[in-house]
Design an enzyme around this catalytic site. Structure first.
Site, short mmCIF file in Angstrom:
data_model
loop_
_atom_site.label_atom_id
_atom_site.label_comp_id
_atom_site.label_asym_id
_atom_site.label_seq_id
_atom_site.Cartn_x
_atom_site.Cartn_y
_atom_site.Cartn_z
N CYS A 102 -1.56 3.45 -5.06
CA CYS A 102 -1.67 2.33 -4.12
C CYS A 102 -2.33 1.10 -4.74
O CYS A 102 -2.02 -0.02 -4.36
CB CYS A 102 -2.39 2.74 -2.83
SG CYS A 102 -4.16 2.95 -2.95
N HIS A 177 -8.25 3.25 0.17
CA HIS A 177 -6.90 2.71 0.11
C HIS A 177 -6.93 1.23 -0.24
O HIS A 177 -7.87 0.51 0.11
CB HIS A 177 -6.23 2.92 1.47
CG HIS A 177 -4.80 2.51 1.52
ND1 HIS A 177 -3.85 2.99 0.64
CD2 HIS A 177 -4.13 1.67 2.37
CE1 HIS A 177 -2.68 2.47 0.93
NE2 HIS A 177 -2.82 1.66 1.96
#
Length: 344
Positions: A102, A177
């Site tokens: 990510c 994230h």
């Protein structure tokens, strides 16, 4: 555990998305990301860490192509925001289908949508190929791209123990994230690979998109308790040395034409030359840090322990280390108890 900078908590441990293409965990660090961007063929940009969202800080880094935000992942269906599941015109968006990717995917998403960035052959090829694909398939293309994966994995840390490749984050894990913020046209978008499409944040007037991004990021941070401080914000900006050289050229041209206060302009040139030297020193430091990150120190540590054992000093060193560890744990427990009492 979490995805992404130098402090241990920022070492990347991401929410699992299913498909695995053996992407390693990397650190969220401006030096790492700058070298990663160069490694995939993009020139003329660098990454800077941002410690506040003041206009002064953001103006100092102009031009800013986009922002990368790291935060502790919590389930977010984006139902209260303008989620564009069908995509948005002119916006490059990819679903994240590979675990541990990510950070790199957030960077790629910003670069693909930013104006004035020379993508280089690899990203240009991917962008052209993916133009007719849906977000899921674009994510597959990125996850399976050998060049991107190789550059990303070049920042893997040598580990003395093997970890099961299919280990998934559990509910008890701290999963972190990365998402991107980038302006496209007259709108600002949040690009989150775990969402089905880009999220429209708001309209941008007179190119001042950072003023739109600031409240959106602050709102995200406010979702967490005051004790949660593990956030990381980075800006993808134009290479500062190029910016300063451009400013020097304009000043020198003005001096040559006899325009303005020459002594003041020469002082500004000297100041900018000093900033260029500072950037060169910073880039050299980043390079050295990345070499250390990639170097395998395990054999050295193994042999050091072996030598200490043969010299009869290993037990003494271990006991001393245990005492220090216990002292740190006691200090941390006292600080935690003090904070809890203060909250009451």
């Amino acid at each position: 555990r979490g995805p992404g900078s130098a402090p241990p908590w920022r070492v990347q441990r991401e929410k699992s998305t299913g498909m695995s293409q053996a992407w390693c965990t990397i650190e969220s660090d401006p030096g790492v990301f700058t070298e990663l961007i160069e490694g995939i063929g993009v020139q003329g940009v660098q990454v800077e860490e941002i410690y506040d969202l003041s206009e002064e800080t953001l103006d100092r880094l102009q031009p800013v192509h986009g922002l990368i935000f790291l935060f502790k992942w919590i389930k977010d269906d984006a139902s209260d925001r303008n989620l564009l599941s069908g995509g948005a015109p002119g916006v490059f968006f990819a679903k994240q289908v590979v675990q541990n990717a990510c950070a790199t995917q957030a960077i790629i998403s910003v670069l693909m949508n930013a104006e004035g960035v020379k993508l280089g052959p690899e990203l240009s090829r991917i962008k052209e190929f993916a133009s007719a694909l849906n977000p899921e398939m674009i994510g597959q293309v990125i996850g399976q791209d050998k060049v991107l994966r190789t550059v990303h994995n070049s920042f893997s840390r040598p580990e003395p123990f093997m970890v099961e490749p299919d280990e998934k984050a559990t509910e008890d894990d701290d999963a972190f994230h990365f998402i991107g913020y980038v302006p496209v046209g007259n709108k600002l978008y949040e690009l989150d690979g775990l969402q089905p499409g880009p999220i429209e944040i708001g309209e941008v007037k007179d190119g001042k998109w950072l003023q739109v991004a600031k409240p959106a990021i602050e709102k995200r941070i406010q979702k967490y308790s005051q004790k949660e401080i593990r956030f990381n914000l980075l800006a993808i900006v134009k290479n500062r040395q190029e910016v300063y050289r451009g400013m020097i050229e304009k000043l020198q041209a003005s001096i040559a034409k006899g325009e303005g206060d020459e002594s003041k302009q020469k002082a500004e040139v000297a100041d900018l030359e000093g900033k260029i030297n500072q950037e060169k020193i910073k880039f050299q430091k980043w390079k050295e840090e990345n070499v250390r990150r990639k170097h395998n120190f395990v054999p050295f540590i193994f042999n050091l322990l072996k030598e200490l054992s043969q010299a009869g000093k290993l037990d003494e060193v271990v006991k001393e280390a245990q005492k220090k560890a216990e002292s740190r744990m006691e200090a941390a427990a006292k600080a935690k108890a003090k904070a809890a009492a203060k909250d009451k």
